[in-house]
Write a protein that holds these residues in place. Structure first.
Motif, PDB file in Angstrom:
ATOM      1  N   TRP A  61       0.861  -1.179   0.000  1.00 25.57           N
ATOM      2  CA  TRP A  61       0.000   0.000   0.000  1.00 25.57           C
ATOM      3  C   TRP A  61       0.897   1.229   0.000  1.00 25.57           C
ATOM      4  O   TRP A  61       1.877   1.286   0.752  1.00 25.57           O
ATOM      5  CB  TRP A  61      -0.915   0.009   1.217  1.00 25.57           C
ATOM      6  CG  TRP A  61      -2.027  -0.984   1.135  1.00 25.57           C
ATOM      7  CD1 TRP A  61      -2.048  -2.242   1.656  1.00 25.57           C
ATOM      8  CD2 TRP A  61      -3.278  -0.817   0.471  1.00 25.57           C
ATOM      9  NE1 TRP A  61      -3.230  -2.870   1.363  1.00 25.57           N
ATOM     10  CE2 TRP A  61      -4.015  -2.019   0.636  1.00 25.57           C
ATOM     11  CE3 TRP A  61      -3.859   0.230  -0.253  1.00 25.57           C
ATOM     12  CZ2 TRP A  61      -5.295  -2.197   0.113  1.00 25.57           C
ATOM     13  CZ3 TRP A  61      -5.141   0.053  -0.776  1.00 25.57           C
ATOM     14  CH2 TRP A  61      -5.838  -1.148  -0.597  1.00 25.57           C
ATOM     15  N   VAL A  62       0.567   2.202  -0.842  1.00 30.09           N
ATOM     16  CA  VAL A  62       1.428   3.367  -1.019  1.00 30.09           C
ATOM     17  C   VAL A  62       0.605   4.639  -1.055  1.00 30.09           C
ATOM     18  O   VAL A  62      -0.625   4.609  -1.211  1.00 30.09           O
ATOM     19  CB  VAL A  62       2.250   3.257  -2.327  1.00 30.09           C
ATOM     20  CG1 VAL A  62       3.208   2.073  -2.269  1.00 30.09           C
ATOM     21  CG2 VAL A  62       1.331   3.151  -3.544  1.00 30.09           C
ATOM     22  N   ALA A  63       1.314   5.769  -0.927  1.00 32.39           N
ATOM     23  CA  ALA A  63       0.715   7.102  -1.109  1.00 32.39           C
ATOM     24  C   ALA A  63       1.287   7.688  -2.393  1.00 32.39           C
ATOM     25  O   ALA A  63       2.508   7.773  -2.544  1.00 32.39           O
ATOM     26  CB  ALA A  63       1.037   7.992   0.087  1.00 32.39           C
ATOM     27  N   VAL A  64       0.426   8.069  -3.312  1.00 25.70           N
ATOM     28  CA  VAL A  64       0.866   8.594  -4.607  1.00 25.70           C
ATOM     29  C   VAL A  64       0.305   9.993  -4.817  1.00 25.70           C
ATOM     30  O   VAL A  64      -0.655  10.416  -4.167  1.00 25.70           O
ATOM     31  CB  VAL A  64       0.425   7.684  -5.773  1.00 25.70           C
ATOM     32  CG1 VAL A  64       1.045   6.311  -5.644  1.00 25.70           C
ATOM     33  CG2 VAL A  64      -1.092   7.578  -5.841  1.00 25.70           C
ATOM     34  N   ASP A  65       0.912  10.709  -5.756  1.00 30.52           N
ATOM     35  CA  ASP A  65       0.414  12.030  -6.127  1.00 30.52           C
ATOM     36  C   ASP A  65      -1.028  11.920  -6.617  1.00 30.52           C
ATOM     37  O   ASP A  65      -1.356  11.024  -7.400  1.00 30.52           O
ATOM     38  CB  ASP A  65       1.278  12.625  -7.242  1.00 30.52           C
ATOM     39  CG  ASP A  65       2.693  12.935  -6.777  1.00 30.52           C
ATOM     40  OD1 ASP A  65       2.862  13.242  -5.585  1.00 30.52           O
ATOM     41  OD2 ASP A  65       3.619  12.859  -7.606  1.00 30.52           O
ATOM     42  N   PRO A  66      -1.905  12.857  -6.195  1.00 34.54           N
ATOM     43  CA  PRO A  66      -3.300  12.788  -6.635  1.00 34.54           C
ATOM     44  C   PRO A  66      -3.475  13.134  -8.109  1.00 34.54           C
ATOM     45  O   PRO A  66      -4.365  12.611  -8.777  1.00 34.54           O
ATOM     46  CB  PRO A  66      -4.005  13.801  -5.737  1.00 34.54           C
ATOM     47  CG  PRO A  66      -2.931  14.770  -5.339  1.00 34.54           C
ATOM     48  CD  PRO A  66      -1.668  13.961  -5.248  1.00 34.54           C
ATOM     49  N   VAL A  67      -2.631  14.016  -8.605  1.00 38.04           N
ATOM     50  CA  VAL A  67      -2.675  14.403 -10.015  1.00 38.04           C
ATOM     51  C   VAL A  67      -1.242  14.602 -10.475  1.00 38.04           C
ATOM     52  O   VAL A  67      -0.308  14.640  -9.681  1.00 38.04           O
ATOM     53  CB  VAL A  67      -3.480  15.707 -10.238  1.00 38.04           C
ATOM     54  CG1 VAL A  67      -4.949  15.494  -9.929  1.00 38.04           C
ATOM     55  CG2 VAL A  67      -2.903  16.843  -9.395  1.00 38.04           C
ATOM     56  N   GLY A  68      -1.058  14.754 -11.770  1.00 34.10           N
ATOM     57  CA  GLY A  68       0.289  15.019 -12.275  1.00 34.10           C
ATOM     58  C   GLY A  68       0.534  14.341 -13.586  1.00 34.10           C
ATOM     59  O   GLY A  68      -0.379  13.796 -14.225  1.00 34.10           O
ATOM     60  N   SER A  69       1.782  14.380 -13.977  1.00 37.70           N
ATOM     61  CA  SER A  69       2.165  13.799 -15.259  1.00 37.70           C
ATOM     62  C   SER A  69       2.126  12.276 -15.170  1.00 37.70           C
ATOM     63  O   SER A  69       1.942  11.707 -14.103  1.00 37.70           O
ATOM     64  CB  SER A  69       3.570  14.272 -15.645  1.00 37.70           C
ATOM     65  OG  SER A  69       4.501  13.889 -14.650  1.00 37.70           O
ATOM     66  N   ASP A  70       2.305  11.638 -16.296  1.00 39.88           N
ATOM     67  CA  ASP A  70       2.363  10.179 -16.356  1.00 39.88           C
ATOM     68  C   ASP A  70       3.811   9.778 -16.626  1.00 39.88           C
ATOM     69  O   ASP A  70       4.343  10.113 -17.692  1.00 39.88           O
ATOM     70  CB  ASP A  70       1.447   9.668 -17.462  1.00 39.88           C
ATOM     71  CG  ASP A  70       1.361   8.157 -17.508  1.00 39.88           C
ATOM     72  OD1 ASP A  70       1.772   7.535 -16.514  1.00 39.88           O
ATOM     73  OD2 ASP A  70       0.898   7.620 -18.531  1.00 39.88           O
TER      74      ASP A  70
END
Length: 374
Positions: A77-86
């Protein structure tokens, strides 16, 4: 902050294992507007993460550790950017509840994580070839050590049409797997699949075994779709061709997820003393009556384990397998401890050198700056 069980159960990630515990763990990251997700696949520093808004591609650059045991793995389980580039970026790795770990090589002292946050470790053994009970015991030692509940699945049961012969094979495995459910399955025909699905429930299961064990066929049967490619085994030795090349997290139709792994050529132990003890629980029990607490169960006087062998209560094969795994585990622990001691010595020398350089700089004899991290 309080989370009701109803709100957690209706969360879009509930089918992937999201619960109140993960919700609580994620509080520090939710206030940073990060997005929770579960890693479904890892490939060369990039990973696919399933989130409440769908699957996103993410870079693990900011969570690359020095310790290979802490690299991002399928099931994390991780925390990732909610929006942004790919791709986006993984910003934090949540603490693991369980981890299935093996050593990368019998000649090295590095661990490799095969799956994280697993509830059941499903060990697939093919009945198309002669059963290797020693391999069963090896897999189970790692499974118990991981914190997961092991399950042994004897695949391709249709290749043993004689029910008496099949029952003898099951009895042999049961004797080698105390406390572990043992099922027979013919995934191609669906026999035994429902029983296995009910046993592993709605949690997270990892599917383990060598190439040719029928893991991909079994994964397709559990998922209810042809999500994994299947190849025929070689007629000469029953071995497969590594159909699965990455670890993939697959949602199951009745809830829960399955992590399918590539076929394993080697299954080296990794600090699995507790797991070995559980696999050979009867030997540990006999050993309590040995005259010497450090008895090697070889030629020592008053050895209760050897007495059990002589009286037919314990098979020679089980004792030899136990000795082998204990020796291997002691060797890998000693090697890893040696590496740890070497790392501590290196850090101590580095800090000592920095201290000397700082002292010289203070006295005006040179400029000081901290050494780059190792």
């Amino acid at each position: 902050m309080y989370f009701s069980s109803a709100s957690v159960s209706s969360h879009p990630l509930a089918a992937y294992g999201w619960d109140e515990g993960w919700e609580t763990e994620f509080i520090p990251y939710s206030v940073q507007n990060l997005l929770p997700g579960r890693v479904v696949r890892v490939d060369r520093g990039l990973c696919d993460v399933v989130t409440a808004t769908g699957v996103v591609r993410a870079d693990t650059e900011f969570v690359v550790p020095r310790d290979p045991m802490k690299v991002v793995c399928t099931g994390d389980w991780v925390a990732v950017d909610p929006v942004g580039s790919d791709p986006r970026y993984v910003r934090m790795l949540l603490p693991r509840r369980t981890a299935f770990v093996r050593s990368t090589s019998s000649k090295r002292s590095e661990g490799q994580i095969l799956a994280a946050n697993v509830d059941h470790a499903v060990v697939a053994m093919s009945l198309a070839v002669e059963l290797d009970l020693g391999r069963v015991e090896r897999f189970l030692a790692l499974a118990w050590e991981s914190g997961a509940q092991p399950v042994v699945v004897l695949t391709k049961a249709d290749l043993v049409p004689d029910p008496v012969a099949l029952s003898h094979l099951v009895e042999d495995v049961v004797a080698s797997a105390p406390g572990v459910p043992v099922l027979t399955v013919c995934a191609r025909d669906g026999d035994g699949v429902e029983e296995l699905a009910a046993l592993i429930g709605r949690g997270t299961s990892v599917l383990l075994g060598v190439s040719g064990a029928g893991k991909s066929t079994l994964a397709n049967a559990l998922v209810g779709d042809d999500v994994m490619d299947v190849q025929a085994t070689r007629d000469m030795d029953g071995k497969g061709r590594h159909t699965t090349t990455t670890r993939n997290l697959l949602p199951l139709p009745d809830g829960g997820v399955l992590i399918d792994t590539p076929g394993l050529r080697g299954v080296g132990l990794w600090d699995a003393g507790g797991g070995v003890g559980q696999v050979f629980a009867e030997i540990e029990e006999f050993a309590r009556d040995c005259r010497f607490h450090d008895c090697a169960h070889d030629a020592e006087p008053g050895c209760a384990v050897r007495a059990a062998v002589d009286e037919g209560e314990l098979s020679v094969r089980r004792l030899e397998s136990y000795r082998k795994l204990v020796r291997e585990n002691q060797w890998i622990v000693a090697k890893s401890d040696a590496r740890m001691r070497a790392g501590v010595r290196q850090d101590w020398k580095r800090r000592q050198a920095e201290g000397r350089a700082a002292g010289e700089a203070k006295r005006g004899r040179g400029s000081w700056r901290p050494a780059p991290p190792r």
